[in-house]
Design a protein around this motif. Structure first.
Motif, PDB file in Angstrom:
ATOM      1  N   ARG A  64     -37.422 -39.352  53.188  1.00 36.60           N
ATOM      2  CA  ARG A  64     -38.179 -38.372  53.422  1.00 36.60           C
ATOM      3  C   ARG A  64     -39.709 -38.692  52.593  1.00 36.60           C
ATOM      4  O   ARG A  64     -40.795 -38.358  53.084  1.00 36.60           O
ATOM      5  CB  ARG A  64     -37.680 -37.120  52.502  1.00 36.60           C
ATOM      6  N   LEU A  65     -39.392 -39.292  51.453  1.00 38.03           N
ATOM      7  CA  LEU A  65     -40.869 -39.908  50.877  1.00 38.03           C
ATOM      8  C   LEU A  65     -41.410 -40.973  51.432  1.00 38.03           C
ATOM      9  O   LEU A  65     -42.725 -40.661  51.573  1.00 38.03           O
ATOM     10  CB  LEU A  65     -40.420 -40.419  49.443  1.00 38.03           C
ATOM     11  N   VAL A  66     -40.876 -41.674  52.025  1.00 35.72           N
ATOM     12  CA  VAL A  66     -41.542 -42.835  53.018  1.00 35.72           C
ATOM     13  C   VAL A  66     -42.343 -41.881  53.975  1.00 35.72           C
ATOM     14  O   VAL A  66     -43.527 -42.307  54.368  1.00 35.72           O
ATOM     15  CB  VAL A  66     -40.781 -43.758  53.345  1.00 35.72           C
ATOM     16  N   ASP A  67     -41.530 -41.037  54.749  1.00 37.85           N
ATOM     17  CA  ASP A  67     -42.086 -40.439  55.921  1.00 37.85           C
ATOM     18  C   ASP A  67     -43.498 -39.643  55.498  1.00 37.85           C
ATOM     19  O   ASP A  67     -44.265 -39.372  56.160  1.00 37.85           O
ATOM     20  CB  ASP A  67     -41.081 -39.708  56.599  1.00 37.85           C
ATOM     21  N   ALA A  68     -43.347 -38.852  54.217  1.00 34.27           N
ATOM     22  CA  ALA A  68     -44.257 -38.127  53.721  1.00 34.27           C
ATOM     23  C   ALA A  68     -45.586 -39.082  53.683  1.00 34.27           C
ATOM     24  O   ALA A  68     -46.689 -38.611  53.717  1.00 34.27           O
ATOM     25  CB  ALA A  68     -43.809 -37.490  52.641  1.00 34.27           C
ATOM     26  N   PHE A  69     -45.531 -40.231  53.107  1.00 27.83           N
ATOM     27  CA  PHE A  69     -46.484 -41.005  52.721  1.00 27.83           C
ATOM     28  C   PHE A  69     -47.346 -41.453  54.178  1.00 27.83           C
ATOM     29  O   PHE A  69     -48.535 -41.383  54.522  1.00 27.83           O
ATOM     30  CB  PHE A  69     -46.168 -42.347  51.996  1.00 27.83           C
ATOM     31  N   ALA A  70     -46.373 -41.915  55.228  1.00 28.38           N
ATOM     32  CA  ALA A  70     -46.771 -42.251  56.474  1.00 28.38           C
ATOM     33  C   ALA A  70     -47.548 -41.147  57.269  1.00 28.38           C
ATOM     34  O   ALA A  70     -48.591 -41.166  57.677  1.00 28.38           O
ATOM     35  CB  ALA A  70     -45.741 -42.692  57.510  1.00 28.38           C
ATOM     36  N   ALA A  71     -47.140 -39.777  56.899  1.00 33.33           N
ATOM     37  CA  ALA A  71     -47.666 -38.697  57.714  1.00 33.33           C
ATOM     38  C   ALA A  71     -49.155 -38.384  56.852  1.00 33.33           C
ATOM     39  O   ALA A  71     -49.745 -37.843  57.814  1.00 33.33           O
ATOM     40  CB  ALA A  71     -46.503 -37.371  57.266  1.00 33.33           C
TER      41      ALA A  71
ATOM     42  N   GLU B 171     -31.050 -34.091  43.942  1.00 29.89           N
ATOM     43  CA  GLU B 171     -31.361 -32.838  44.803  1.00 29.89           C
ATOM     44  C   GLU B 171     -30.705 -33.019  46.349  1.00 29.89           C
ATOM     45  O   GLU B 171     -30.587 -33.880  46.597  1.00 29.89           O
ATOM     46  CB  GLU B 171     -32.853 -33.215  45.179  1.00 29.89           C
ATOM     47  N   ARG B 172     -30.002 -31.719  46.568  1.00 32.32           N
ATOM     48  CA  ARG B 172     -29.449 -31.558  47.824  1.00 32.32           C
ATOM     49  C   ARG B 172     -30.244 -31.608  49.018  1.00 32.32           C
ATOM     50  O   ARG B 172     -30.741 -30.402  49.307  1.00 32.32           O
ATOM     51  CB  ARG B 172     -28.331 -30.434  47.706  1.00 32.32           C
ATOM     52  N   LEU B 173     -30.316 -32.491  50.047  1.00 36.52           N
ATOM     53  CA  LEU B 173     -31.038 -32.286  51.191  1.00 36.52           C
ATOM     54  C   LEU B 173     -30.125 -31.678  52.204  1.00 36.52           C
ATOM     55  O   LEU B 173     -29.095 -31.619  52.172  1.00 36.52           O
ATOM     56  CB  LEU B 173     -31.846 -33.535  51.593  1.00 36.52           C
ATOM     57  N   THR B 174     -31.001 -31.393  53.231  1.00 32.17           N
ATOM     58  CA  THR B 174     -30.248 -30.896  54.407  1.00 32.17           C
ATOM     59  C   THR B 174     -29.632 -32.047  55.277  1.00 32.17           C
ATOM     60  O   THR B 174     -30.621 -33.244  55.115  1.00 32.17           O
ATOM     61  CB  THR B 174     -30.843 -30.039  55.535  1.00 32.17           C
ATOM     62  N   PRO B 175     -28.559 -32.039  55.907  1.00 29.36           N
ATOM     63  CA  PRO B 175     -27.967 -33.193  56.523  1.00 29.36           C
ATOM     64  C   PRO B 175     -29.051 -33.811  57.411  1.00 29.36           C
ATOM     65  O   PRO B 175     -29.603 -33.035  58.356  1.00 29.36           O
ATOM     66  CB  PRO B 175     -26.924 -32.790  56.997  1.00 29.36           C
ATOM     67  N   ASP B 176     -29.025 -35.012  57.368  1.00 27.64           N
ATOM     68  CA  ASP B 176     -29.547 -35.823  58.475  1.00 27.64           C
ATOM     69  C   ASP B 176     -28.808 -35.896  59.583  1.00 27.64           C
ATOM     70  O   ASP B 176     -27.788 -36.167  59.623  1.00 27.64           O
ATOM     71  CB  ASP B 176     -29.845 -37.501  57.718  1.00 27.64           C
ATOM     72  N   PRO B 177     -29.540 -35.672  60.987  1.00 21.64           N
ATOM     73  CA  PRO B 177     -28.990 -35.606  62.068  1.00 21.64           C
ATOM     74  C   PRO B 177     -28.079 -37.112  62.442  1.00 21.64           C
ATOM     75  O   PRO B 177     -27.109 -37.148  63.095  1.00 21.64           O
ATOM     76  CB  PRO B 177     -30.087 -35.282  63.314  1.00 21.64           C
TER      77      PRO B 177
ATOM     78  N   ALA C 158     -41.184 -32.733  44.051  1.00 24.15           N
ATOM     79  CA  ALA C 158     -41.853 -32.629  45.579  1.00 24.15           C
ATOM     80  C   ALA C 158     -42.379 -33.803  46.354  1.00 24.15           C
ATOM     81  O   ALA C 158     -43.412 -34.319  45.500  1.00 24.15           O
ATOM     82  CB  ALA C 158     -42.672 -31.347  45.738  1.00 24.15           C
ATOM     83  N   PRO C 159     -41.945 -34.287  47.447  1.00 28.66           N
ATOM     84  CA  PRO C 159     -42.777 -35.284  48.050  1.00 28.66           C
ATOM     85  C   PRO C 159     -44.305 -35.161  48.128  1.00 28.66           C
ATOM     86  O   PRO C 159     -44.900 -36.159  48.011  1.00 28.66           O
ATOM     87  CB  PRO C 159     -42.072 -35.187  49.371  1.00 28.66           C
ATOM     88  N   ASP C 160     -44.733 -33.832  48.294  1.00 32.16           N
ATOM     89  CA  ASP C 160     -46.115 -33.698  48.464  1.00 32.16           C
ATOM     90  C   ASP C 160     -46.872 -34.241  47.327  1.00 32.16           C
ATOM     91  O   ASP C 160     -48.020 -34.722  47.419  1.00 32.16           O
ATOM     92  CB  ASP C 160     -46.561 -32.227  48.820  1.00 32.16           C
ATOM     93  N   GLN C 161     -46.242 -33.714  46.000  1.00 30.98           N
ATOM     94  CA  GLN C 161     -46.763 -34.148  44.674  1.00 30.98           C
ATOM     95  C   GLN C 161     -46.815 -35.814  44.621  1.00 30.98           C
ATOM     96  O   GLN C 161     -47.604 -36.316  44.161  1.00 30.98           O
ATOM     97  CB  GLN C 161     -46.020 -33.535  43.648  1.00 30.98           C
ATOM     98  N   VAL C 162     -45.794 -36.318  44.853  1.00 29.76           N
ATOM     99  CA  VAL C 162     -45.781 -37.665  44.877  1.00 29.76           C
ATOM    100  C   VAL C 162     -46.779 -38.493  45.900  1.00 29.76           C
ATOM    101  O   VAL C 162     -47.522 -39.351  45.508  1.00 29.76           O
ATOM    102  CB  VAL C 162     -44.378 -38.318  45.145  1.00 29.76           C
ATOM    103  N   VAL C 163     -46.775 -37.961  46.969  1.00 27.94           N
ATOM    104  CA  VAL C 163     -48.011 -38.726  47.780  1.00 27.94           C
ATOM    105  C   VAL C 163     -49.261 -38.148  47.414  1.00 27.94           C
ATOM    106  O   VAL C 163     -50.274 -39.320  47.351  1.00 27.94           O
ATOM    107  CB  VAL C 163     -47.735 -37.981  49.267  1.00 27.94           C
ATOM    108  N   ALA C 164     -49.541 -37.070  46.911  1.00 30.87           N
ATOM    109  CA  ALA C 164     -50.912 -37.004  46.116  1.00 30.87           C
ATOM    110  C   ALA C 164     -51.229 -37.939  45.247  1.00 30.87           C
ATOM    111  O   ALA C 164     -52.433 -38.469  45.145  1.00 30.87           O
ATOM    112  CB  ALA C 164     -50.984 -35.391  45.782  1.00 30.87           C
ATOM    113  N   ALA C 165     -50.193 -38.058  44.197  1.00 27.74           N
ATOM    114  CA  ALA C 165     -50.480 -38.949  43.154  1.00 27.74           C
ATOM    115  C   ALA C 165     -50.645 -40.233  43.593  1.00 27.74           C
ATOM    116  O   ALA C 165     -51.275 -41.240  43.240  1.00 27.74           O
ATOM    117  CB  ALA C 165     -49.373 -38.719  42.227  1.00 27.74           C
ATOM    118  N   GLY C 166     -49.760 -40.813  44.504  1.00 29.06           N
ATOM    119  CA  GLY C 166     -49.783 -42.226  44.981  1.00 29.06           C
ATOM    120  C   GLY C 166     -50.961 -42.506  45.717  1.00 29.06           C
ATOM    121  O   GLY C 166     -51.868 -43.508  45.594  1.00 29.06           O
ATOM    122  N   LYS C 167     -51.462 -41.440  46.462  1.00 25.41           N
ATOM    123  CA  LYS C 167     -52.775 -41.769  47.426  1.00 25.41           C
ATOM    124  C   LYS C 167     -53.987 -41.893  46.392  1.00 25.41           C
ATOM    125  O   LYS C 167     -54.996 -42.708  46.606  1.00 25.41           O
ATOM    126  CB  LYS C 167     -53.245 -40.470  48.150  1.00 25.41           C
TER     127      LYS C 167
END
Lengths: 314, 314
Positions: A205-212, B10-16, A170-179
């Motif tokens: 998605r992961l880069v966006d999650a870090f930025a968010a 992991e299968r994501l939902t399609p990017d627009p 899960a990206p949240d878990q990666v972001v938490a660990a990275g932070k």
């Protein structure tokens, strides 16, 4: 006439959606050689580092202070560092796993280190003999002391996209660990796809999650393995998201310890081919890199898995 | 437990910004096998086609009516087509080089053909024994007659990004050649990076150049070779530009006749891994494809160059 003599790859002007310049973080001497079954003599490692610097690479991850019991291929770390002629303008970071490794780095006069943590519980247990939470208790004082010693500390985070025991991460878990690593004082965080399963949408998605979560994308680097052939597509996605540091290994040196395949890190040559085509500056000379990887393949007694090396040396 | 059992990729939902669905144009039985040094018996080809259809692929480029003197590997085209059990919902296009090839296609009851032209003067001379301009005089009547026979005709254009004698190829020249094929009556144009030198910026530029000349991007397909490891990154770029048909070869079958390397077409499995991760529908079953490529590697007596096949069968 080969394709290189004909000016290929064609160099375009940079796309405004991509960076003008990328730093190649060359991990062949460390991440590459530590995952090769053959152990290479220290003289060969020194020549390898010298050739890579001559080819224009400015960051050479040199060796590791992980205990030789775990990584016998790099047991000569002190010897290597004592003999190494450092060039101006080139960084020679060393991997440090713990307080004992930091002692060795201090004694060796190292100024640039990297620590590593896992984004997953399973890999923290397998690789670090720790829990997900406890690993930070181990790293925090190492990073603090290293910074007190005036060192620059990079953080590696493993299994950021998939884990061989847990599946998708899960990206949240990666972001938490990275932070945690960034908050501890790492100046850069390298996001590792240790088993090479990521696809470009996960990178977005992961880069966006870090930025968010307020992390500066400029503090992120990517570290892809080509186990499933996805490393360069993932790199392209990362560049489009503003990442400007890419880890790679000359000749694609290094297997993948937790996957079925022998294909390891993204090959520096395959990366350079794409960067050259995209008009992204990086400072390395492709032909010199290929020569170096052909030479190293001879030392290791096995062909390079890099597509570019195979094509240009065939 | 392997990564597949853990639900990877992991299968994501399609990017627009990407298509929801892609057609995989499987070229292994034709472009793959014609470039392998070993000639495979017709029974093996039939089983190959049957396995690929069972794996869910719906377009199988089956064989070629190029003269057996030039492609002895596919000299059994009539035999193969006479014995082949065609499945509902699956297309079985055949490559046709000229009027004589079209006669053979008509006699064999083929309904779907592909013709090929070169984007460069040098390759027209080397591969077609023609000039750049004269090649169209040869193809136009073939396409016209094929359409009169009720056939669907695809056009292949070779050397769209780089040529082994000329270097980089100007997009205007590629667009001019491609429009000739479309204007002649081809329903789809496959843009070939025959020597695998392209990078993603060239893909963007070429698709944009076609669009600027009024060509519907929906009529374009891409055909990348992985000689320099760029095929999947280029595919990602093409998908972002709206391309929805991608040529690939199961197991990466097929060498590259005009490059130094043995690495040929983009491997269908490496493509499927990325498409699965991006949540892009395509209808194929990755594990069945890997099984098929492992089986075919045994028939050819050499390992598959596909990273995914190597990783999942290691």
């Amino acid at each position: 006439m080969g394709v290189r003599d004909l000016g290929l790859p064609e160099r375009l002007t940079p796309d405004p959606g991509l960076p003008d310049r990328v730093t190649i973080w060359e991990v062949g001497p460390r991440d590459g050689l530590q995952n090769e079954s053959a152990t290479v003599p220290v003289e060969v490692k020194l020549e390898f580092l010298d050739r890579l610097a001559s080819a224009g690479l400015t960051t050479l991850e040199t060796t590791s202070f992980v205990h030789p019991k775990w990584v016998p291929q790099l047991a000569d770390a002190e010897d290597l560092l004592a003999t190494l002629t450092r060039r101006d303008g080139v960084r020679y970071p060393v991997l440090v796993p713990n307080a004992r490794g930091l002692d060795r780095a201090v004694d060796a006069g190292v100024t640039d280190i990297a620590v590593f943590a896992s984004a997953t519980e399973s890999f923290a247990r397998k690789n670090l003999n720790s829990t997900f939470d406890d690993q930070f208790a181990m790293f925090d004082p190492v990073v603090t002391r290293a910074r007190d010693e005036g060192m620059a500390v990079r953080g590696y985070l493993s299994m950021c996209f998939g884990d061989p025991w847990e599946g998708a991460v899960a990206p949240d878990q990666v972001v938490a660990a990275g932070k945690r690593l960034l908050d501890a004082g790492c100046w850069q965080l390298s996001l590792g796809d240790t088993i090479g399963v990521a696809t470009p949408g996960q990178v977005d998605r992961l880069v966006d999650a870090f930025a968010a979560e307020g992390v500066d994308v400029g503090a992120l680097a990517v570290h892809f393995h080509d186990t499933y052939g996805q490393a360069l597509s993932n790199t392209l996605a990362a560049l489009r998201r503003g990442i400007t540091t890419v880890d790679s290994s000359a000749g694609g040196l290094g297997g993948c310890p937790y996957a079925e395949s022998a294909t390891g890190n993204l090959a520096t040559e395959d990366l350079v081919w794409m960067l050259d085509g995209l008009g992204i500056a990086h400072g390395a000379d492709l032909d010199a890199l290929v020569d170096t990887s052909v030479w190293m393949a001879g030392r290791l007694g096995k062909p390079s898995p890099s597509r570019v090396v195979a094509a240009l040396s065939g």
